[in-house]
Write a protein that holds these residues in place. Structure first.
Motif: not given
Length: 293
Positions: A145-152
């Motif tokens: 929620c800080r960079s608004h990026t997804w990871s697995e």
């Protein structure tokens, strides 16, 4: 001064301000952003690409942590197949300068999060600054929620037909139902440690049936509905119990949530809450009247 002259002067002031702010060094801007509520970040990110980049950088959140300036932020996910759309609460200031209308307002600002996977409410849980999305296909993804990026993240052991997840002591408990054919179904209960990013290697058995699981965390226990009953799992004792209250009446559909060990639900025109095996009911129209007053 005529109206066109006022407009011209205002534009000149804005132009001077916009040219002065970008000239500030990054460290100073980061220090300023760290002291501002995150509710203003969606609006600030619209000013320039530089602002947007700095607001998403780890430097800002490291500075916020050092200042002790942490806060809870609301995120809203719309379940739209095949992907989901995300929004966050944003605070704005009206342009009206009159004393009656000059006030802060709140809106849901859309977030530009690329490649967002399909999400269902029962599989979404928040731990710290991350939102975990656990899918029936066993895939697990993490939204920062800080960079608004997804990871697995590591997947569930098996694909489930239905599931419900809740957080207990920074560990994600997932109750599910595994169906292989029309005549073979079994329970699934797994625990994911968000610190080590590892699923508990040993499955936890449960004699109760999770046909369409709904779960919540109350007083450090994982509660899941099993038919007409609600069964709590005590991870410290390593055992299942049978709840004698009527919590099951508050866990219909996805219209419920837990806030500070109180279970709230809203459906069929009433607001219900459950606390320490006692239930309370209040009509929604009366809730609106109380808020207005």
């Amino acid at each position: 001064m005529s109206s066109p002259e006022k407009t011209k002067k205002k534009k000149k002031e804005l132009s001077q301000t916009s040219t002065q702010i970008p000239s500030l060094p990054d460290d100073l801007l980061v220090s300023c952003f760290a002291r501002v509520s995150r509710l203003y970040y969606p609006t600030l990110s619209l000013i320039s690409k530089r602002f947007r980049s700095l607001l998403a950088s780890p430097k800002v959140y490291k500075a916020r942590s050092l200042l002790g300036n942490t806060e809870n932020i609301l995120y809203v996910c719309l379940d739209l197949y095949p992907c989901s759309r995300w929004y966050t609460l944003c605070q704005t200031l009206t342009n009206d300068t009159s004393e009656e209308k000059k006030s802060s307002g709140y809106v849901l600002a859309p977030l530009a999060i690329p490649h967002s996977p399909h999400a269902r409410p029962s599989g979404l849980v928040a731990v710290g600054s991350n939102i975990y999305n656990i899918e029936h296909s066993s895939c697990v993804s993490i939204l920062d929620c800080r960079s608004h990026t997804w990871s697995e993240a590591p997947c569930l052991r098996e694909k489930v037909s239905s599931l419900s997840a809740s957080v207990v002591d920074q560990k994600i408990d997932v109750a599910g139902r595994i169906c292989k054919g029309p005549y073979y179904c079994k329970n699934s209960f797994e625990v994911f440690d968000t610190k080590t990013q590892i699923w508990d290697p040993d499955p936890i058995p449960c004699e109760y049936s999770f046909v369409n699981p709904r779960s919540a965390c109350i007083d450090g226990k994982f509660y899941v509905n099993a038919g007409t009953n609600v069964v709590p799992y005590d991870s410290k004792e390593g055992r299942w119990d049978l709840d004698r209250g009527n919590m099951n009446d508050h866990m219909h559909f996805d219209c419920y949530c837990e806030i500070e060990n109180v279970l709230y639900s809203a459906y069929y025109g009433v607001l219900r809450w459950y606390e320490y095996k006692y239930s309370y009911i209040l009509p929604l129209d009366l809730c609106v009247d109380l808020m207005v007053q």
